[in-house]
Design an enzyme around this catalytic site. Sequence first.
Site: not given
Length: 341
Positions: A250, A304, A316
């Site tokens: 990420c 995240h 993402h």
Amino acid sequence: MQARHTVRERIKELGTASARLAEAESRLHDLAAGAERLVEAYNGELVHLRHAQQAREQAQARLALADAEVEKARAPVALLAVQHYSGLDMMRPMLGMLTDTGDSDGFLHRASVLQELGGERGIVLDRMRDAQEVSAILRSQAARAYAEQEAASERARQAKIAAETAVAAQKQETRELKTEQAAWQRRVDAARTHADLLARRRAAALAQARLSRGLHASGSLMGDVAANWALTQLGKPYVWAADGPDSFDCSGLTMRAWEQAGVGLDHWTGTQWSSGPHVPYDQLRRGDLLFFGYVPDDPDTIHHVGMYVGDGLMVHAPQTGDVVRVASMWRGDLVGATRPQ
């Protein structure tokens, strides 16, 4: 009667299957979040290690300069030692003064010469002592920098082991949960009416339309550059600690995306969170970073990061076994947004 019974049974089955499906999806989310937390902890330790390595290199460079100064100061001291042991010591003018029976003017002249020579000797020795003291201080700093680098290296090694273990466990349990999830999804679908299925297809079409509108939404020039580049990476696999070009995690994806806009970020959610001002959700622009954590509004729990691309959507790199994709930003673990600078 039979029809009403069939409807009740379908509703009951739908409720049971939906609950079990939601349970499986929740477990998958928890697994992914737990693994990502450890992956980002490893990314953070790599950042700390790089800083420790830089600090050690700087300390070693300062020490080398200090040692060079010691060597420069050592030569005059060595010369004094040679003079002393070869009989050319500063005591000679003193002996001459003690045995001199000449005029007083000559005596005073020799006394002033002796005082001057003694002062120069003191300056030489003081310079040597000062250089040695500076070198000793910098040597101690270099030793501490080395110890910190070694400690950071060990922390990174331990964090890597923890991340590897978590990702391996996630893969194993995810395979089992995916099978369970697919089975419950089939039972949910079987319990839905034809109208329900049509509604789901319509919702999917609306989501695609929202994405198309989002791609043309207005943002800052740099944010558009970052968002547009991130969207060219769709379909590339998530690999933990990867930062391209063929796979990403990420924070690796968001780092490389903003790199295209000329903004340098660390490969770590910890510093990406503080890379610019925090932005209210109703003022989001394309390219803004969206952070997700265990506790809403608590950035210390971040695990995240995604990138806003407009109309409530983000791009993402989700988790192991998934690919870079577009999804809704509205998740229960959304903790805040940042606009990198």
